[in-house]
Design a protein around this motif. Structure first.
Motif, PDB file in Angstrom:
ATOM      1  N   TRP A 175       0.853  -1.184   0.000  1.00 15.56           N
ATOM      2  CA  TRP A 175       0.000   0.000   0.000  1.00 15.56           C
ATOM      3  C   TRP A 175       0.888   1.233   0.000  1.00 15.56           C
ATOM      4  O   TRP A 175       1.924   1.268   0.650  1.00 15.56           O
ATOM      5  N   ILE A 216      -3.407   4.455  -2.272  1.00 16.63           N
ATOM      6  CA  ILE A 216      -3.256   3.894  -3.611  1.00 16.63           C
ATOM      7  C   ILE A 216      -2.655   2.501  -3.478  1.00 16.63           C
ATOM      8  O   ILE A 216      -1.695   2.302  -2.742  1.00 16.63           O
ATOM      9  N   MET A 274      -0.577  -0.232  -5.298  1.00 16.12           N
ATOM     10  CA  MET A 274       0.279  -0.549  -6.438  1.00 16.12           C
ATOM     11  C   MET A 274       0.891  -1.906  -6.146  1.00 16.12           C
ATOM     12  O   MET A 274       1.408  -2.133  -5.058  1.00 16.12           O
ATOM     13  N   GLU A 320       7.531   2.579  -6.249  1.00 12.29           N
ATOM     14  CA  GLU A 320       6.263   3.254  -5.951  1.00 12.29           C
ATOM     15  C   GLU A 320       6.404   4.768  -6.067  1.00 12.29           C
ATOM     16  O   GLU A 320       5.516   5.444  -6.587  1.00 12.29           O
ATOM     17  N   THR A 348       4.369   6.999  -8.758  1.00 11.39           N
ATOM     18  CA  THR A 348       3.543   8.104  -8.264  1.00 11.39           C
ATOM     19  C   THR A 348       3.936   9.420  -8.930  1.00 11.39           C
ATOM     20  O   THR A 348       3.072  10.171  -9.382  1.00 11.39           O
ATOM     21  N   SER A 391      -1.718   5.277 -12.584  1.00 15.42           N
ATOM     22  CA  SER A 391      -2.963   4.971 -11.877  1.00 15.42           C
ATOM     23  C   SER A 391      -2.741   3.981 -10.740  1.00 15.42           C
ATOM     24  O   SER A 391      -1.764   3.246 -10.704  1.00 15.42           O
ATOM     25  N   ALA A 392      -3.699   3.971  -9.826  1.00 13.27           N
ATOM     26  CA  ALA A 392      -3.613   3.140  -8.633  1.00 13.27           C
ATOM     27  C   ALA A 392      -3.551   1.651  -8.944  1.00 13.27           C
ATOM     28  O   ALA A 392      -2.775   0.920  -8.352  1.00 13.27           O
ATOM     29  N   GLU A 393      -4.354   1.194  -9.842  1.00 13.52           N
ATOM     30  CA  GLU A 393      -4.403  -0.233 -10.164  1.00 13.52           C
ATOM     31  C   GLU A 393      -3.293  -0.578 -11.150  1.00 13.52           C
ATOM     32  O   GLU A 393      -3.547  -0.804 -12.332  1.00 13.52           O
ATOM     33  N   THR A 394      -2.075  -0.608 -10.650  1.00  9.15           N
ATOM     34  CA  THR A 394      -0.914  -0.832 -11.503  1.00  9.15           C
ATOM     35  C   THR A 394      -0.061  -1.949 -10.934  1.00  9.15           C
ATOM     36  O   THR A 394       0.095  -2.061  -9.724  1.00  9.15           O
TER      37      THR A 394
END
Length: 181
Positions: free
Chosen positions: A8, A26, A28, A52, A56, A61-64
């Motif tokens: 996270w 987010i 990742m 990360e 960022t 995007s978050a879902e990476t």
């Protein structure tokens, strides 16, 4: 080899530092694989954190999902020959998994909504040699190579002098903004 998955990433903003403020969370998925012979030299948590921060700063995007591999010079050279036709040592390789990059991916992508960027493969021995030549710690060189590999996954290229300069400039900007500790 040791594989560790995901983490996270918590982002908070100074102007939200008041009662009732919120933070953006987010997820990742940064998968780290370190060959056993190099595991005592580098922390998978540290490497995941570097990746990360880069993602960022690039507004990913978050879902990476991205994979990072720290391995031997021989393994990287074999991959370089098998996939790129170059039987030479190299410091970092990046294998795209996205369909919108110039070269088609040899991988079948699952329809899960996750942005599967690809894999960054780093030669620890080559990174150590380059760090020695540059007069900085191996950890800094690994960070530089991680940045370089992720930028390739995000579409940056270094095939021409102009593209190379654009990529180097962005690498330096990112390096100056991330925390290496």
């Amino acid at each position: 080899m040791r594989l560790e998955r995901g983490s996270w990433l918590f982002l908070s903003f100074p102007y939200l530092a008041r009662p009732g403020a919120c933070a953006i969370i987010i997820f990742m998925d940064v998968n780290v694989l370190i060959d056993e012979e190099f595991a005592q030299h580098i922390s998978s948590d540290w490497l995941r954190n570097i990746a990360e921060q880069v993602l960022t700063l690039q507004g990913v995007s978050a879902e990476t999902e991205v994979g990072l591999v720290i391995t031997s010079q021989e393994r990287v050279q074999a991959l370089n020959e098998n996939y790129l036709g170059k039987d030479t040592p190299t410091d970092v390789l990046a294998f795209h998994m996205q369909a919108d990059v110039e070269e088609p991916s040899p991988f079948v992508l699952p329809p899960d909504g996750v942005n599967h960027l690809g894999e960054v493969i780093i030669s620890y021995p080559q990174a150590a040699m380059q760090a020695n030549e540059q007069g900085h710690p191996v950890s800094k060189e690994i960070a530089i190579l991680t940045i370089h590999g992720i930028l390739h996954l995000l579409g940056y290229e270094d095939r021409t002098p102009q593209l190379r300069q654009r990529m180097i400039t962005r690498e330096q900007e990112i390096l100056s903004r991330i925390k290496l500790v």
